[in-house]
Write a protein that holds these residues in place. Structure first.
Motif, PDB file in Angstrom:
ATOM      1  N   VAL A 194      -2.131 -20.961 -12.389  1.00 37.60           N
ATOM      2  CA  VAL A 194      -2.172 -19.925 -11.355  1.00 37.60           C
ATOM      3  C   VAL A 194      -0.745 -19.526 -11.026  1.00 37.60           C
ATOM      4  CG1 VAL A 194      -2.805 -19.387  -8.978  1.00 37.60           C
ATOM      5  CG2 VAL A 194      -4.337 -20.749 -10.399  1.00 37.60           C
ATOM      6  N   GLY A 195      -0.452 -18.244 -11.106  1.00 42.37           N
ATOM      7  CA  GLY A 195       0.887 -17.760 -10.820  1.00 42.37           C
ATOM      8  C   GLY A 195       1.241 -17.866  -9.351  1.00 42.37           C
ATOM      9  N   ARG A 196       2.541 -17.835  -9.081  1.00 41.72           N
ATOM     10  CA  ARG A 196       3.012 -17.995  -7.711  1.00 41.72           C
ATOM     11  C   ARG A 196       2.553 -16.854  -6.806  1.00 41.72           C
ATOM     12  NH1 ARG A 196       6.875 -21.200  -5.481  1.00 41.72           N
ATOM     13  NH2 ARG A 196       7.908 -20.456  -3.576  1.00 41.72           N
ATOM     14  N   ARG A 197       2.472 -15.652  -7.358  1.00 42.50           N
ATOM     15  CA  ARG A 197       2.079 -14.505  -6.549  1.00 42.50           C
ATOM     16  C   ARG A 197       0.570 -14.272  -6.520  1.00 42.50           C
ATOM     17  NH1 ARG A 197       6.404  -9.714  -8.175  1.00 42.50           N
ATOM     18  NH2 ARG A 197       8.307 -10.792  -7.501  1.00 42.50           N
ATOM     19  N   ALA A 198      -0.172 -15.017  -7.314  1.00 42.12           N
ATOM     20  CA  ALA A 198      -1.600 -14.748  -7.455  1.00 42.12           C
ATOM     21  C   ALA A 198      -2.386 -14.905  -6.149  1.00 42.12           C
ATOM     22  CB  ALA A 198      -2.188 -15.637  -8.546  1.00 42.12           C
ATOM     23  N   PRO A 199      -2.197 -15.970  -5.358  1.00 43.62           N
ATOM     24  CA  PRO A 199      -3.004 -16.108  -4.136  1.00 43.62           C
ATOM     25  C   PRO A 199      -2.799 -14.955  -3.155  1.00 43.62           C
ATOM     26  CG  PRO A 199      -1.993 -18.205  -4.716  1.00 43.62           C
ATOM     27  CD  PRO A 199      -1.366 -17.182  -5.592  1.00 43.62           C
ATOM     28  N   LEU A 200      -1.535 -14.587  -2.919  1.00 37.15           N
ATOM     29  CA  LEU A 200      -1.276 -13.490  -1.995  1.00 37.15           C
ATOM     30  C   LEU A 200      -1.809 -12.180  -2.552  1.00 37.15           C
ATOM     31  CD1 LEU A 200      -0.016 -12.323   0.544  1.00 37.15           C
ATOM     32  CD2 LEU A 200       2.193 -12.254  -0.643  1.00 37.15           C
ATOM     33  N   THR A 201      -1.653 -11.964  -3.840  1.00 39.26           N
ATOM     34  CA  THR A 201      -2.162 -10.724  -4.446  1.00 39.26           C
ATOM     35  C   THR A 201      -3.671 -10.648  -4.337  1.00 39.26           C
ATOM     36  OG1 THR A 201      -0.311 -10.749  -6.012  1.00 39.26           O
ATOM     37  CG2 THR A 201      -2.184  -9.343  -6.542  1.00 39.26           C
ATOM     38  N   ALA A 202      -4.356 -11.760  -4.609  1.00 45.25           N
ATOM     39  CA  ALA A 202      -5.817 -11.770  -4.514  1.00 45.25           C
ATOM     40  C   ALA A 202      -6.271 -11.494  -3.088  1.00 45.25           C
ATOM     41  CB  ALA A 202      -6.355 -13.113  -4.998  1.00 45.25           C
ATOM     42  N   ALA A 203      -5.575 -12.068  -2.100  1.00 50.50           N
ATOM     43  CA  ALA A 203      -5.941 -11.834  -0.701  1.00 50.50           C
ATOM     44  C   ALA A 203      -5.782 -10.363  -0.326  1.00 50.50           C
ATOM     45  CB  ALA A 203      -5.090 -12.713   0.213  1.00 50.50           C
ATOM     46  N   LEU A 204      -4.658  -9.773  -0.733  1.00 54.90           N
ATOM     47  CA  LEU A 204      -4.432  -8.360  -0.412  1.00 54.90           C
ATOM     48  C   LEU A 204      -5.413  -7.456  -1.155  1.00 54.90           C
ATOM     49  CD1 LEU A 204      -0.521  -8.242  -0.367  1.00 54.90           C
ATOM     50  CD2 LEU A 204      -2.073  -8.094   1.584  1.00 54.90           C
ATOM     51  N   LEU A 205      -5.753  -7.814  -2.395  1.00 55.52           N
ATOM     52  CA  LEU A 205      -6.734  -7.012  -3.133  1.00 55.52           C
ATOM     53  C   LEU A 205      -8.120  -7.119  -2.504  1.00 55.52           C
ATOM     54  CD1 LEU A 205      -5.700  -7.645  -6.853  1.00 55.52           C
ATOM     55  CD2 LEU A 205      -5.449  -5.528  -5.530  1.00 55.52           C
ATOM     56  N   ALA A 206      -8.466  -8.290  -1.985  1.00 59.85           N
ATOM     57  CA  ALA A 206      -9.752  -8.442  -1.296  1.00 59.85           C
ATOM     58  C   ALA A 206      -9.788  -7.555  -0.054  1.00 59.85           C
ATOM     59  CB  ALA A 206      -9.979  -9.903  -0.924  1.00 59.85           C
ATOM     60  N   ALA A 207      -8.687  -7.546   0.702  1.00 59.22           N
ATOM     61  CA  ALA A 207      -8.622  -6.671   1.872  1.00 59.22           C
ATOM     62  C   ALA A 207      -8.658  -5.209   1.461  1.00 59.22           C
ATOM     63  CB  ALA A 207      -7.349  -6.964   2.676  1.00 59.22           C
ATOM     64  N   ALA A 208      -7.968  -4.874   0.370  1.00 64.67           N
ATOM     65  CA  ALA A 208      -7.972  -3.491  -0.107  1.00 64.67           C
ATOM     66  C   ALA A 208      -9.372  -3.064  -0.537  1.00 64.67           C
ATOM     67  CB  ALA A 208      -6.984  -3.336  -1.267  1.00 64.67           C
ATOM     68  N   ALA A 209     -10.096  -3.945  -1.206  1.00 67.42           N
ATOM     69  CA  ALA A 209     -11.462  -3.619  -1.623  1.00 67.42           C
ATOM     70  C   ALA A 209     -12.355  -3.385  -0.407  1.00 67.42           C
ATOM     71  CB  ALA A 209     -12.020  -4.747  -2.489  1.00 67.42           C
ATOM     72  N   ALA A 210     -12.211  -4.224   0.604  1.00 63.78           N
ATOM     73  CA  ALA A 210     -13.023  -4.059   1.805  1.00 63.78           C
ATOM     74  C   ALA A 210     -12.716  -2.742   2.509  1.00 63.78           C
ATOM     75  CB  ALA A 210     -12.792  -5.238   2.759  1.00 63.78           C
ATOM     76  N   ASN A 211     -11.432  -2.417   2.638  1.00 61.91           N
ATOM     77  CA  ASN A 211     -11.060  -1.177   3.309  1.00 61.91           C
ATOM     78  C   ASN A 211     -11.426   0.052   2.485  1.00 61.91           C
ATOM     79  OD1 ASN A 211      -9.596  -1.772   5.934  1.00 61.91           O
ATOM     80  ND2 ASN A 211      -8.533  -3.160   4.554  1.00 61.91           N
ATOM     81  N   ALA A 212     -11.330  -0.059   1.164  1.00 59.57           N
ATOM     82  CA  ALA A 212     -11.721   1.069   0.312  1.00 59.57           C
ATOM     83  C   ALA A 212     -13.217   1.337   0.427  1.00 59.57           C
ATOM     84  CB  ALA A 212     -11.345   0.782  -1.135  1.00 59.57           C
ATOM     85  N   LEU A 213     -14.018   0.262   0.459  1.00 62.49           N
ATOM     86  CA  LEU A 213     -15.458   0.447   0.612  1.00 62.49           C
ATOM     87  C   LEU A 213     -15.793   1.037   1.974  1.00 62.49           C
ATOM     88  CD1 LEU A 213     -18.288   0.119  -0.500  1.00 62.49           C
ATOM     89  CD2 LEU A 213     -18.267  -2.261   0.303  1.00 62.49           C
ATOM     90  N   LEU A 214     -15.105   0.575   3.014  1.00 59.52           N
ATOM     91  CA  LEU A 214     -15.320   1.130   4.348  1.00 59.52           C
ATOM     92  C   LEU A 214     -14.974   2.609   4.384  1.00 59.52           C
ATOM     93  CD1 LEU A 214     -15.895   0.855   7.388  1.00 59.52           C
ATOM     94  CD2 LEU A 214     -13.522   0.095   7.677  1.00 59.52           C
ATOM     95  N   ALA A 215     -13.832   2.967   3.793  1.00 57.71           N
ATOM     96  CA  ALA A 215     -13.422   4.378   3.755  1.00 57.71           C
ATOM     97  C   ALA A 215     -14.436   5.220   2.991  1.00 57.71           C
ATOM     98  CB  ALA A 215     -12.042   4.501   3.118  1.00 57.71           C
ATOM     99  N   LEU A 216     -14.959   4.683   1.893  1.00 61.95           N
ATOM    100  CA  LEU A 216     -15.933   5.422   1.090  1.00 61.95           C
ATOM    101  C   LEU A 216     -17.226   5.654   1.865  1.00 61.95           C
ATOM    102  CD1 LEU A 216     -16.817   6.633  -1.622  1.00 61.95           C
ATOM    103  CD2 LEU A 216     -17.545   4.333  -2.300  1.00 61.95           C
ATOM    104  N   VAL A 217     -17.713   4.621   2.541  1.00 63.58           N
ATOM    105  CA  VAL A 217     -18.960   4.757   3.302  1.00 63.58           C
ATOM    106  C   VAL A 217     -18.802   5.789   4.414  1.00 63.58           C
ATOM    107  CG1 VAL A 217     -20.565   3.545   4.827  1.00 63.58           C
ATOM    108  CG2 VAL A 217     -19.745   2.430   2.748  1.00 63.58           C
ATOM    109  N   ILE A 218     -17.675   5.745   5.132  1.00 69.22           N
ATOM    110  CA  ILE A 218     -17.452   6.705   6.216  1.00 69.22           C
ATOM    111  C   ILE A 218     -17.320   8.120   5.662  1.00 69.22           C
ATOM    112  CG2 ILE A 218     -15.769   7.421   7.960  1.00 69.22           C
ATOM    113  CD1 ILE A 218     -15.250   4.459   8.498  1.00 69.22           C
ATOM    114  N   THR A 219     -16.595   8.255   4.562  1.00 65.70           N
ATOM    115  CA  THR A 219     -16.407   9.591   3.974  1.00 65.70           C
ATOM    116  C   THR A 219     -17.736  10.189   3.538  1.00 65.70           C
ATOM    117  OG1 THR A 219     -14.176   9.010   3.236  1.00 65.70           O
ATOM    118  CG2 THR A 219     -15.239  10.880   2.167  1.00 65.70           C
ATOM    119  N   VAL A 220     -18.536   9.414   2.825  1.00 68.57           N
ATOM    120  CA  VAL A 220     -19.824   9.912   2.353  1.00 68.57           C
ATOM    121  C   VAL A 220     -20.759  10.190   3.531  1.00 68.57           C
ATOM    122  CG1 VAL A 220     -21.884   9.329   1.008  1.00 68.57           C
ATOM    123  CG2 VAL A 220     -19.612   8.787   0.111  1.00 68.57           C
ATOM    124  N   GLY A 221     -20.754   9.302   4.519  1.00 75.10           N
ATOM    125  CA  GLY A 221     -21.656   9.459   5.654  1.00 75.10           C
ATOM    126  C   GLY A 221     -21.348  10.662   6.520  1.00 75.10           C
TER     127      GLY A 221
END
Length: 536
Positions: A134-161
């Motif tokens: 596991v790379g040194r930057r992998a945990p932080l990158t995975a955490a930020l990508l998880a947050a980005a995925a959640a916010n992207a899905l939220l933005a998509l749902v609001i936009t479509v709705g």
């Protein structure tokens, strides 16, 4: 050739530092497969429920124009919900729900990032994972990508709705709310490097979020178009200056991008300059000062920061809401449908008392978040292994748990008392009725806290479901009256059975019944804790 070799070396080194990111991301999303969808559902439903409600309240252009004029003259309401920049239904939706949806997105994001960074290090799991490829930057990158995925899905749902109200405005609002979430995700990534405790990281990032709200409120109280300097200093102010449905300013989204990228770069730089499990602001070594001779004293030492923060927040919120009572009642006095919503939320005892009852009820709903977080501190102590040294001494499980539960249930009473004192100070009316109204919320708060105790004691791996219960109660209490949902749906929440106070009638039966249910739930949880194995 040397330059090419160096470039390949840099690229190869970068890829090694990110090794395992995809696996960690999938693991993070799997762990949050309940929490993230619940946060997104509550946040999105709060926004998407607004157009129909607002069309019923302000169905004509004349009514909406009058509302814009009233908001321009009402500084207290602008401080709470921001300026109203347009008279379309979409603009009203962005005004009424955008700010609080962004706050929820910020809280969701900081919880996700801290959980998959500092929480993992604090529990020792990150050290085990890092021993693999596991790379040194992998945990932080995975955490930020998880947050980005959640916010992207939220933005998509609001936009479509909201696309039916106008695609451009829906996209601006959805992207703005998601962008606020990412700003506080990267802020949490920085704080997680600075602090040694996940609890402190969550608390400090939450304090920054609260400061952003205060900055925006101070700016909006002074101007009615979001142009003041304090508003521009807050990411929440950037959201309103994106101006969804009011002549969108797409360039403001670049501020979010710049802030997120800059904060992300700082977080990576800090992460590379510290050892795993360490921090820049280390905990002061012992011996600890003060009395720590009991499990209850230790529980208080661990939770006193949270109690203090919630207490200050509830008192300030009560004072702010109390100060805006007269302005809010004037705003809805001429709107029959708005008065009906307040009546459903706050009872039949007059518009002022109905507004007070509705806002007190909202404070009670938020208090459920405090009690769940405080109860689940038991789970955090157990899963991190810190409970074992305590229980290895002459301390029984029930005694250990009781210390935390006294703070959880007693702390909820304290913050509601302070909210009542804040209401009384802000509104200037007698302390007794409003304080009684705040205390009447406690049985419902305790039922949700009791359910958290039951889940932790019987099914510790499912204790996170308590957050979903608190979120569902918040959604029903916030959105249900505005949508005029059937009473049977409102009754699913324990808050639906409470008396509407302040008012002329006090119903003791539901208060005592809910208190008894809470006691039974707590007893069941403690019995389960006593009989099951402790896990690490």
């Amino acid at each position: 050739m040397t330059a090419v070799a160096s470039a390949f070396a840099v690229r190869d080194g970068g890829s090694r530092q990110l090794a395992g990111t995809g696996t960690l991301l999938r693991f993070a999303l799997r762990r949050d497969r309940v929490m993230i969808p619940l946060w997104i559902a509550v946040d999105a439903l709060m926004v998407l429920s607004m157009p129909n409600t607002l069309e019923g309240l302000y169905g004509t252009a004349a009514e909406r124009t009058a509302l814009v004029a009233q908001m321009s003259a009402n500084s207290s309401l602008r401080a709470m919900v921001g300026p109203l920049l347009g008279d379309s239904v979409g603009a009203l939706t962005a005004w009424r729900a955008g700010l609080y949806a962004a706050l929820l997105a910020g809280v969701m994001s900081l919880l996700v990032v801290v959980r998959h960074t500092r929480d993992e290090e604090e529990s020792g799991r990150q050290e085990l994972i890092s021993s693999a490829m596991v790379g040194r930057r992998a945990p932080l990158t995975a955490a930020l990508l998880a947050a980005a995925a959640a916010n992207a899905l939220l933005a998509l749902v609001i936009t479509v709705g909201l696309a039916g109200q106008g695609v451009a405005g829906a996209l601006a609002l959805g992207l703005g709310i998601g962008a606020v979430g990412m700003v506080f995700a990267t802020m949490a990534a920085i704080v997680a490097q600075l602090t040694e405790s996940a609890r402190l990281a969550r608390g400090l990032t939450g304090a920054v979020l609260g400061a952003a709200f205060v900055l925006r409120a101070a700016g909006d109280a002074g101007t009615n178009d979001g142009s003041s300097v304090p508003t521009w200093l807050s990411p929440l102010g950037w959201l309103e200056n994106t101006r969804p449905y009011a002549g969108e300013r797409w360039w403001v989204l670049l501020l979010f991008a710049a802030a997120a990228l800059l904060q992300g770069a700082v977080a990576y730089a800090l992460a590379e300059r510290r050892d795993l499990g360490m921090s820049f602001f280390t905990t002061r070594p012992g011996p600890a000062t003060g009395r720590l001779g009991s499990a209850a004293a230790l529980a208080w030492r661990l939770q006193r920061g949270g109690v203090l923060g919630w207490s200050v927040g509830f008192f300030v919120a009560g004072a702010v809401y109390g100060g805006m009572v007269d302005g809010a009642t004037d705003l809805v006095a001429d709107n029959d449908k708005a008065r009906e919503i307040f009546t459903r939320m706050g009872g039949q005892s007059g518009l002022t008392d109905a507004f007070l009852a509705a806002t007190v009820g909202m404070m009670g709903l938020v208090a459920a978040l405090y009690i769940v977080s405080s109860v689940l501190r038991l789970h955090g102590e157990e899963s991190s292994g810190r409970a074992e040294p305590v229980l290895a001494n002459a301390v029984g499980r029930l005694r250990w748990a009781a210390g935390h539960l006294v703070i959880a249930f007693g702390g909820s009473a304290l913050i509601m008392v302070l909210a009542g004192l804040g209401f009384a100070a802000g509104h200037g009316r007698g302390t007794g009725p409003i304080l009684g109204a705040c205390l009447a919320q406690l049985p419902a708060v305790w039922v949700i806290g009791g359910l958290a105790v039951l889940l932790y004691g019987v099914l510790p791996r499912g204790a996170v479901v308590a957050w979903g219960v608190a979120g569902a109660a918040l959604l029903i209490g916030w959105v249900g009256p505005a949508l005029d949902v059937p009473q049977i749906v409102l009754d699913l929440s324990p808050y639906g059975h409470l008396p509407k106070l302040p008012g002329p009638h006090m119903a003791w039966t539901p208060v005592l019944t809910l208190t008894g249910i809470a006691a039974v739930l707590v007893a069941g949880g403690l019995l389960g804790l006593r009989r099951r194995d402790m896990t690490a």
